[in-house]
Design an enzyme around this catalytic site. Structure first.
Site, PDB file in Angstrom:
ATOM      1  N   HIS A  19       0.840  -1.200   0.000  1.00 35.35           N
ATOM      2  CA  HIS A  19       0.000   0.000   0.000  1.00 35.35           C
ATOM      3  C   HIS A  19       0.877   1.254   0.000  1.00 35.35           C
ATOM      4  O   HIS A  19       2.114   1.166  -0.030  1.00 35.35           O
ATOM      5  CB  HIS A  19      -0.987  -0.007   1.171  1.00 35.35           C
ATOM      6  CG  HIS A  19      -0.355  -0.092   2.543  1.00 35.35           C
ATOM      7  ND1 HIS A  19       0.529   0.843   3.021  1.00 35.35           N
ATOM      8  CD2 HIS A  19      -0.487  -1.010   3.538  1.00 35.35           C
ATOM      9  CE1 HIS A  19       0.906   0.526   4.241  1.00 35.35           C
ATOM     10  NE2 HIS A  19       0.317  -0.611   4.579  1.00 35.35           N
ATOM     11  N   HIS A  22       4.109   1.407   2.174  1.00 34.14           N
ATOM     12  CA  HIS A  22       5.272   0.667   1.661  1.00 34.14           C
ATOM     13  C   HIS A  22       5.893   1.418   0.484  1.00 34.14           C
ATOM     14  O   HIS A  22       7.106   1.552   0.375  1.00 34.14           O
ATOM     15  CB  HIS A  22       4.862  -0.728   1.189  1.00 34.14           C
ATOM     16  CG  HIS A  22       4.106  -1.522   2.218  1.00 34.14           C
ATOM     17  ND1 HIS A  22       2.832  -1.956   2.019  1.00 34.14           N
ATOM     18  CD2 HIS A  22       4.455  -1.924   3.463  1.00 34.14           C
ATOM     19  CE1 HIS A  22       2.414  -2.623   3.085  1.00 34.14           C
ATOM     20  NE2 HIS A  22       3.387  -2.606   3.992  1.00 34.14           N
ATOM     21  N   CYS A 127       0.558  -7.484  20.895  1.00 26.81           N
ATOM     22  CA  CYS A 127      -0.217  -7.079  19.723  1.00 26.81           C
ATOM     23  C   CYS A 127       0.310  -7.851  18.522  1.00 26.81           C
ATOM     24  O   CYS A 127       1.484  -7.703  18.157  1.00 26.81           O
ATOM     25  CB  CYS A 127      -0.110  -5.573  19.462  1.00 26.81           C
ATOM     26  SG  CYS A 127      -0.788  -5.138  17.843  1.00 26.81           S
ATOM     27  N   CYS A 130       1.575  -5.615  15.541  1.00 24.35           N
ATOM     28  CA  CYS A 130       2.941  -5.074  15.692  1.00 24.35           C
ATOM     29  C   CYS A 130       3.944  -6.197  15.893  1.00 24.35           C
ATOM     30  O   CYS A 130       5.140  -5.972  15.794  1.00 24.35           O
ATOM     31  CB  CYS A 130       3.048  -4.163  16.907  1.00 24.35           C
ATOM     32  SG  CYS A 130       2.025  -2.721  16.861  1.00 24.35           S
ATOM     33  N   CYS A 145      -4.044  -1.658  21.121  1.00 26.43           N
ATOM     34  CA  CYS A 145      -2.752  -1.213  20.591  1.00 26.43           C
ATOM     35  C   CYS A 145      -2.865   0.199  19.997  1.00 26.43           C
ATOM     36  O   CYS A 145      -3.800   0.472  19.245  1.00 26.43           O
ATOM     37  CB  CYS A 145      -2.308  -2.200  19.514  1.00 26.43           C
ATOM     38  SG  CYS A 145      -1.148  -1.505  18.361  1.00 26.43           S
ATOM     39  N   HIS A 148      -2.545  -0.222  15.930  1.00 26.05           N
ATOM     40  CA  HIS A 148      -3.574  -0.984  15.204  1.00 26.05           C
ATOM     41  C   HIS A 148      -4.976  -0.854  15.787  1.00 26.05           C
ATOM     42  O   HIS A 148      -5.934  -1.332  15.184  1.00 26.05           O
ATOM     43  CB  HIS A 148      -3.180  -2.465  15.146  1.00 26.05           C
ATOM     44  CG  HIS A 148      -1.942  -2.700  14.350  1.00 26.05           C
ATOM     45  ND1 HIS A 148      -0.681  -2.691  14.903  1.00 26.05           N
ATOM     46  CD2 HIS A 148      -1.771  -2.897  13.021  1.00 26.05           C
ATOM     47  CE1 HIS A 148       0.210  -2.893  13.953  1.00 26.05           C
ATOM     48  NE2 HIS A 148      -0.420  -3.017  12.801  1.00 26.05           N
ATOM     49  N   LYS A 295      -6.984   8.185   9.151  1.00 31.87           N
ATOM     50  CA  LYS A 295      -5.979   7.138   9.210  1.00 31.87           C
ATOM     51  C   LYS A 295      -6.296   6.151   8.077  1.00 31.87           C
ATOM     52  O   LYS A 295      -7.473   5.851   7.825  1.00 31.87           O
ATOM     53  CB  LYS A 295      -6.090   6.436  10.570  1.00 31.87           C
ATOM     54  CG  LYS A 295      -4.959   5.489  10.875  1.00 31.87           C
ATOM     55  CD  LYS A 295      -5.169   4.916  12.283  1.00 31.87           C
ATOM     56  CE  LYS A 295      -4.551   3.559  12.452  1.00 31.87           C
ATOM     57  NZ  LYS A 295      -3.174   3.349  12.370  1.00 31.87           N
ATOM     58  N   LYS A 298      -8.081  -0.612   6.282  1.00 33.01           N
ATOM     59  CA  LYS A 298      -8.976  -1.486   5.512  1.00 33.01           C
ATOM     60  C   LYS A 298     -10.419  -1.249   5.907  1.00 33.01           C
ATOM     61  O   LYS A 298     -11.302  -1.220   5.060  1.00 33.01           O
ATOM     62  CB  LYS A 298      -8.607  -2.946   5.801  1.00 33.01           C
ATOM     63  CG  LYS A 298      -7.582  -3.482   4.835  1.00 33.01           C
ATOM     64  CD  LYS A 298      -7.558  -4.995   4.922  1.00 33.01           C
ATOM     65  CE  LYS A 298      -6.243  -5.504   4.349  1.00 33.01           C
ATOM     66  NZ  LYS A 298      -5.781  -6.731   4.929  1.00 33.01           N
TER      67      LYS A 298
HETATM   68  N1  MSP Z   1       8.076  -5.962   8.918  1.00 31.74           N
HETATM   69  C1  MSP Z   1       8.242  -4.777   9.674  1.00 31.74           C
HETATM   70  C2  MSP Z   1       9.597  -4.155   9.439  1.00 31.74           C
HETATM   71  C3  MSP Z   1      10.754  -5.041   9.714  1.00 31.74           C
HETATM   72  S1  MSP Z   1      12.263  -4.291   9.291  1.00 31.74           S
HETATM   73  C4  MSP Z   1      13.410  -5.280   9.937  1.00 31.74           C
HETATM   74  C5  MSP Z   1       7.156  -3.776   9.332  1.00 31.74           C
HETATM   75  N2  MSP Z   1       6.542  -3.949   8.168  1.00 31.74           N
HETATM   76  S2  MSP Z   1       5.291  -3.099   7.637  1.00 31.74           S
HETATM   77  O1  MSP Z   1       4.958  -3.679   6.370  1.00 31.74           O
HETATM   78  O2  MSP Z   1       4.270  -3.063   8.602  1.00 31.74           O
HETATM   79  O3  MSP Z   1       5.750  -1.609   7.497  1.00 31.74           O
HETATM   80  C6  MSP Z   1       6.796  -1.248   6.700  1.00 31.74           C
HETATM   81  C7  MSP Z   1       6.964   0.240   6.541  1.00 31.74           C
HETATM   82  O4  MSP Z   1       5.787   0.859   6.015  1.00 31.74           O
HETATM   83  C8  MSP Z   1       7.265   0.938   7.864  1.00 31.74           C
HETATM   84  O5  MSP Z   1       8.375   1.782   7.686  1.00 31.74           O
HETATM   85  C9  MSP Z   1       6.017   1.733   8.136  1.00 31.74           C
HETATM   86  O6  MSP Z   1       6.278   2.894   8.847  1.00 31.74           O
HETATM   87  C10 MSP Z   1       5.545   2.044   6.738  1.00 31.74           C
HETATM   88  N3  MSP Z   1       4.137   2.409   6.742  1.00 31.74           N
HETATM   89  C11 MSP Z   1       3.055   1.609   6.982  1.00 31.74           C
HETATM   90  N4  MSP Z   1       1.942   2.394   6.920  1.00 31.74           N
HETATM   91  C12 MSP Z   1       2.259   3.674   6.675  1.00 31.74           C
HETATM   92  C13 MSP Z   1       1.560   4.863   6.398  1.00 31.74           C
HETATM   93  N5  MSP Z   1       0.250   4.954   6.468  1.00 31.74           N
HETATM   94  N6  MSP Z   1       2.291   5.952   6.029  1.00 31.74           N
HETATM   95  C14 MSP Z   1       3.648   5.908   5.862  1.00 31.74           C
HETATM   96  N7  MSP Z   1       4.326   4.805   6.102  1.00 31.74           N
HETATM   97  C15 MSP Z   1       3.694   3.734   6.699  1.00 31.74           C
HETATM   98  O7  MSP Z   1       6.916  -2.888  10.106  1.00 31.74           O
END
Ligand code: MSP
Length: 501
Positions: A19, A22, A127, A130, A145, A148, A295, A298
């Site tokens: 999304h 990422h 959680c 997380c 949490c 989430h 925020k 889903k």
């Molecule tokens: N798997 C762990 C990271 C492990 S690194 C050794 C994780 N994954 S994640 O898929 O949940 O998130 C990955 C990245 O996406 C994080 O840097 C997180 O901050 C970012 N984002 C997830 N949702 C976001 C927004 N709504 N806005 C900006 N970035 C966000 O955490």
């Protein structure tokens, strides 16, 4: 300047599809990687997927697919996102790979041999979203949490602990000696103060499920998914005793979102200290995106899909929008109306119109060829000096304030627009002052070529198309008329950036 640059994104959980969040982290990393390659650095850019842990097992069960099939399909989606967004990563690490598991085992063995792991029991509030324990005080209403919003679970398990507390002083010392370790600065004191307040030892194994890396000293346990995941930054370089590791370790910058800063600025450095491995130089923390004020979730049905964005508006427009609004450290709000408005004002009007205006003039008055000019008067030289000066851009990129770097290039395009409007080369051509008109166009063309290179990291496809329109594919970073003079511009009018309604 260092010759190498090693940078990383977090590895993404594959319980859901890619999304906006990422895409954002990966685009920031990609801009930094591309810009440093442009500056001549040997860049290693790592990204990948985090595939172990309880929430992946639960997501696979919910989907009805076998786990192996589920993780392969989801990892593939993340690779496809990279292709679509032109992410120029050097490697893509998957934590379910044998290489990764071997490297994790090696690292945990060093930590164990160092006497930093002991057996115990852990009781706490967990959680699954997380994959982390919380203390009651950090939860909303004592049971939900903060990230989430979902209810935490009370867990009690036999576990092995990592002596995190033992590293408190060493961590504080590292932060003090490296005041730029955590960027932006505003995040530094938050972490520093929390570490100073004291560190509990960390539960690093689980027994209630087995989807993870086996704890080598007690096979009833698998490693806590975060310990497993953090080691990707080493397995992604093929492991410790490899030439890639020797060449690139430690990371110059690890790019992460604000929600995972504790893991990257406290737990990860402590694990490395214990394993006797040098620490990353910087962690760059970005804020989160909300969507039209809410925020992203889903449940609200407002998740921004990078695939859809790229299909609808083009990957460069999406990249541009995110970087134009990327306030490092604070949150940003995604708005489609703003994306369209900024596309029209900045990409279409400021940049696209200028290029097509110049191409039209060259076709009309100069046989479609960029004139070769060698003599300039002092006023013209002064203008050239302003455009040539890319120090601010280089500094902004080097300090990872990439939004400011983008603003700097855009401002230069605005200068070019102003210059051409003031000099009115069309009047010169009409009133037999051809050489003055030619000088104006020569200056503007070399400026556009030069500035298009600074746009490359942000909008790689469109920046190349700009050069194509001018008929010069030269990518030398110096400002020099020989790189554009004599080029045949496109004969037909081409719309570089379509206006969006
Ligand atoms: N798997 C762990 C990271 C492990 S690194 C050794 C994780 N994954 S994640 O898929 O949940 O998130 C990955 C990245 O996406 C994080 O840097 C997180 O901050 C970012 N984002 C997830 N949702 C976001 C927004 N709504 N806005 C900006 N970035 C966000 O955490």
């Amino acid at each position: 300047m260092n010759k190498t640059l090693y940078l990383t994104t977090p590895i993404y959980y594959i319980n859901g599809s890619p999304h906006l969040g990422h895409a954002y982290t990966s685009i920031i990393a990609d801009v930094i990687a591309r810009a440093h390659r442009l500056f001549g650095k040997d860049v290693f850019f790592l990204t990948g997927t985090d595939e172990h842990g309880q929430k992946i097992v639960e997501a696979a069960q919910k989907s009805g697919s076998p786990l192996a099939h589920f993780i392969d399909a989801r990892a593939q989606e993340f690779k496809e996102m990279n292709t679509l967004l032109n992410i120029s990563n050097s490697n893509f690490i998957r934590t379910s790979s044998d290489l990764h598991k071997k490297v994790v085992t090696e690292i945990i063995t060093s930590i164990y041999s160092n006497g930093d792991i002991y057996a115990g029991t852990y009781r706490g509030l967990y959680c699954v979203g997380c994959e982390a324990y919380y203390s009651k005080d950090d939860l909303i209403d004592g049971n939900r949490c903060p990230t989430h919003q979902q209810e935490v679970r009370e867990l009690e398990e036999d576990t092995y602990f990592f002596k995190l507390g033992k590293y408190q002083d060493k961590l504080l010392e590292y932060y003090e000696k490296n005041p730029n370790f955590i960027l932006p600065q505003t995040r530094f004191s938050e972490i520093y103060n929390r570490v100073k307040a004291g560190l509990d030892d960390l539960s690093i194994t689980r027994t209630s499920f087995d989807w993870g890396v086996r704890f080598p000293f007690d096979h009833k346990h698998v490693l806590y998914v975060w310990v497993d995941a953090l080691c990707n930054y080493i397995s992604g370089l093929d492991g410790i005793k490899t030439s890639t590791f020797a060449r690139f370790w430690p990371p110059d910058v690890q790019i992460i979102g604000k929600d995972i800063s504790w893991f990257h600025t406290v737990i990860w450095p402590a694990l490395l200290l214990s394993a006797g491995i040098s620490l990353p130089k910087q962690v760059l923390i970005h804020g989160w995106w909300t969507v039209e004020g809410d925020k992203m979730s889903k449940t609200l049905g407002n998740v921004i899909d990078p695939f859809e964005m790229s299909r609808e508006y083009g990957s460069d427009v999406f990249r541009f929008y995110l970087m134009y609004n990327a306030h490092m450290g604070s949150d940003s709000n995604f708005s489609l109306a703003e994306l369209k408005q900024q596309n029209n004002a900045v990409l279409a009007n400021n940049i696209g119109n200028l290029v097509s205006r110049v191409v039209t003039l060259l076709n009309q008055y100069c046989n479609g060829t960029i004139p070769m000019i060698t003599e300039f008067d002092p006023e013209e030289k002064k203008f050239i000096e302003i455009i040539k000066d890319n120090k601010k851009y280089v500094d902004e990129i080097s300090s990872y304030t990439i939004r400011n770097a983008l603003f700097d290039v855009i401002e230069k395009f605005a200068e070019l627009n102003k210059y051409i409007t003031d000099r009115k080369p069309w009047d010169d051509f009409k009133h037999s002052n051809k050489s003055r008109g030619e000088k104006t166009l020569a200056m503007i063309c070399e400026s556009i070529r030069f500035l298009s290179l600074q746009l490359d990291p942000f909008i790689p496809i469109k920046a190349q198309e700009i050069r194509k329109s001018l008929g010069t594919m030269n990518i030398n970073l110096d400002f020099d008329f020989k790189y554009s003079a004599g080029s045949k511009v496109l004969a037909e009018k081409r719309i570089l950036f379509a206006k969006l309604e």
